[in-house]
Design an enzyme around this catalytic site. Structure first.
Site, PDB file in Angstrom:
ATOM      1  N   LYS A 175      90.259  28.475  64.823  1.00 32.01           N
ATOM      2  CA  LYS A 175      89.797  28.870  63.489  1.00 32.01           C
ATOM      3  C   LYS A 175      88.460  28.186  63.215  1.00 32.01           C
ATOM      4  CE  LYS A 175      91.575  28.981  58.694  1.00 32.01           C
ATOM      5  NZ  LYS A 175      92.773  28.724  57.861  1.00 32.01           N
ATOM      6  N   SER A 235      94.595  32.470  55.143  1.00 36.03           N
ATOM      7  CA  SER A 235      93.199  32.513  55.495  1.00 36.03           C
ATOM      8  C   SER A 235      92.917  32.535  56.999  1.00 36.03           C
ATOM      9  CB  SER A 235      92.494  31.298  54.889  1.00 36.03           C
ATOM     10  OG  SER A 235      93.006  30.099  55.428  1.00 36.03           O
ATOM     11  N   SER A 288      98.524  29.642  55.125  1.00 39.01           N
ATOM     12  CA  SER A 288      97.464  30.343  55.860  1.00 39.01           C
ATOM     13  C   SER A 288      97.712  30.575  57.340  1.00 39.01           C
ATOM     14  CB  SER A 288      96.148  29.593  55.703  1.00 39.01           C
ATOM     15  OG  SER A 288      95.557  29.975  54.496  1.00 39.01           O
TER      16      SER A 288
HETATM   17  N1  GLN Z   1      96.330  31.554  50.244  1.00 42.27           N
HETATM   18  C1  GLN Z   1      96.391  30.169  49.825  1.00 42.27           C
HETATM   19  C2  GLN Z   1      95.126  29.806  49.100  1.00 42.27           C
HETATM   20  O1  GLN Z   1      94.304  30.666  48.911  1.00 42.27           O
HETATM   21  C3  GLN Z   1      96.625  29.291  51.008  1.00 42.27           C
HETATM   22  C4  GLN Z   1      95.424  29.033  51.793  1.00 42.27           C
HETATM   23  C5  GLN Z   1      95.646  28.147  52.960  1.00 42.27           C
HETATM   24  O2  GLN Z   1      96.781  27.885  53.361  1.00 42.27           O
HETATM   25  N2  GLN Z   1      94.555  27.662  53.489  1.00 42.27           N
HETATM   26  O3  GLN Z   1      94.936  28.681  48.700  1.00 42.27           O
END
Ligand code: GLN
Length: 498
Positions: free
Chosen positions: A80, A161, A185
């Site tokens: 990532k 994400s 994410s």
């Molecule tokens: N979707 C969640 C957020 O927007 C989790 C994001 C993540 O785990 N990095 O904060």
């Protein structure tokens, strides 16, 4: 060499060890696959052709010399784009870091390389890992590889994400990939793309070299097409690291040793609050069927009520934004990345750099978090959120007195279309209702494919366990996977394009 795409780690290593293929061929097959198809999917921000070929050649030399091979020797992996890889951009899919080159490798990167992994690239993500669809990338959205199966020609999000890492695994661009999980994410995109994704226990995997989002929640974890691939990758990256002050002092564990043991007698708690309102009916059905599968494997499954989980989402959006507002203060044009060149004084340089460098969602979170931490509001928001977080943790502790593991859906919906939630942040935030609790409690959780809906889209099931039950979680995931056949299912239309 299309037959090399979508193979498991053990299969590829068998082919390499018996000299039926060279690491160079495995590498080239994957790079060609990326070059041909990533134009449609956009899983990658950077494809590291040169690095991958160099690493593959090294593995071939080791094989020729009869050296002992690493756990991931010759295996194509992706990182990532918030995980540092020395000498290549680490952008967090943000304009503010678009030209940032880290001067060192993250600990996880180093550990993968020590085991012989072949890095094919850095993957797209929601900017600074804030989002659930990868549409918040400042560069381009990633397409869910399941969209290519005709699906009424709908363009579906891969989740987020870690959407790029997950799409990479689902599309067969890399055998495994690393993502980061602050509120879901890794697990939510895994469920959207039909792969296995794991958030390990907080502190099990070093975050040295991970760009921080919310430090009390962030964890790096693996994504793969099978539980075994995830277990092998986790074995490579887990374990104490003196460079990360939150790293647990645990000795190194081999997550393969108990993986295939039967789960007879496992006490599995079904979280009632996550199997009703707000969860799509077909997903509820799929989880109920999965519970029956667990029963048939000898697990004792019973309902458990966790009423405090309804507070998890608001608590997360105070704590995560508060920590993000502090962590992102460092991007001010002075030391990292973008810098406004026109400003005459330092204050306007800060303003202009941040205004131009951050996208709308990141700005929204910085403002929310700064507000929650400000004088007069700190007690009412941040302190209160920390107190409720403790109540949620206590509720998990209680549940784990009666149950070994807990089961629920990973996400309330299957993959949705591009644009479906972009104008309504709240409905986007609700995507993480089932994944956020594990981050708040610091416990491990895994998502694995458990069914398909009527449109043929993958559905994910989530298992959670107490801190350091990572091996048991993988064991329970493996047991399900080996009696069903939802794992390692490539998106059908993609197969015809390989
Ligand atoms: N979707 C969640 C957020 O927007 C989790 C994001 C993540 O785990 N990095 O904060």
């Amino acid at each position: 060499m299309k037959e090399l795409i979508g193979k498991s780690i053990s299969k590829l290593q068998e082919l390499l060890a018996s000299k039926q293929v060279k690491a160079k061929e495995v590498c080239d097959a994957h790079l060609n696959h990326i070059d041909r198809l990533d134009k449609e999917i956009f899983a990658f921000n950077t494809v590291t052709h040169g690095l991958a070929r160099k690493q593959a050649e090294l593995v071939d030399q080791q094989i020729a010399a009869g050296d002992k091979l690493g756990k991931l020797a010759g295996i194509p992996i992706a990182l990532k784009d918030n995980i540092c890889l020395q000498g290549y951009p680490t952008t967090c899919s943000s304009k503010i870091l678009a030209n940032f080159m880290p001067p060192y490798d993250a600990t996880v990167t180093k550990r993968l390389f020590e085991q012989g992994a072949v890095c094919v690239g850095k993957t797209n993500m929601d900017e600074f890992a804030m989002g659930s669809s990868t549409e918040n990338s400042a560069f381009k959205p990633t397409l869910n590889p399941w969209s290519l199966m005709g699906n009424g020609n709908k363009k579906l999000v891969p989740g987020g994400s870690s959407g790029g890492s997950t799409a990479s695994v689902a599309a067969g661009f890399s055998t495994v990939a690393l993502g980061s999980d602050t509120g879901g994410s890794i697990r939510q995109p895994a469920s959207f793309c039909g792969v296995v994704g794991m958030k390990p226990t907080y502190g099990l995997v070093s975050r040295f070299g991970l760009v921080a989002f919310a430090s009390s929640l962030d964890q790096i974890g693996p994504l793969g097409r099978t539980t075994e691939d995830v277990a092998i990758t986790l074995s490579a990256i887990a374990g104490h690291d003196s460079h990360d002050s939150t790293s647990l002092p645990e000795p190194k564990v081999d997550f393969l040793s108990d993986l295939k043991k039967p789960i007879k007698g496992l006490r599995l708690g079904i979280i009632s609050e996550l199997l009703g309102e707000g969860i799509e009916a077909e997903i509820q059905e799929a989880i109920k069927k999965a519970i029956e599968t667990y029963r048939s494997l000898g697990a004792k499954c019973d309902q458990v009520s966790m009423p405090n989980l309804k507070h998890a989402l608001p608590v997360y959006y105070i704590i995560a934004t508060a920590e993000a507002s502090a962590n992102l203060a460092r991007y001010d044009g002075v030391r990292y990345g973008l810098r406004d060149k026109e400003s005459k004084d330092v204050l306007s340089m800060y303003y202009k750099t941040r205004q131009a460098g951050f996208g709308a969602e990141v700005k929204r979170r910085i403002m929310l978090g700064t507000f929650a931490l400000s004088t007069g509001y700190y007690d009412a928001y941040y302190k209160k959120a920390q107190q409720v977080r403790q109540l949620i943790k206590n509720e998990f502790d209680q549940a784990f007195q009666k149950f070994d593991l807990l089961i629920c859906p990973t996400s309330p919906s299957v993959a949705f279309e591009f644009g479906a939630k972009t104008s309504d942040p709240l409905s986007m935030y609700l995507s993480d209702i089932a994944t956020i609790p594990a981050n708040l409690a610091g416990i491990p959780a895994v998502s694995l494919p458990c069914s398909f809906d009527k449109q043929g889209l993958p559905i994910g099931l989530q298992l959670m366990g107490p801190a350091l039950s990572d091996a048991k979680l993988l064991q329970a995931a493996f047991a399900f996977e080996s009696t069903t056949n939802f794992d390692n299912q490539p998106p059908p239309a993609l197969l015809t394009k390989v």
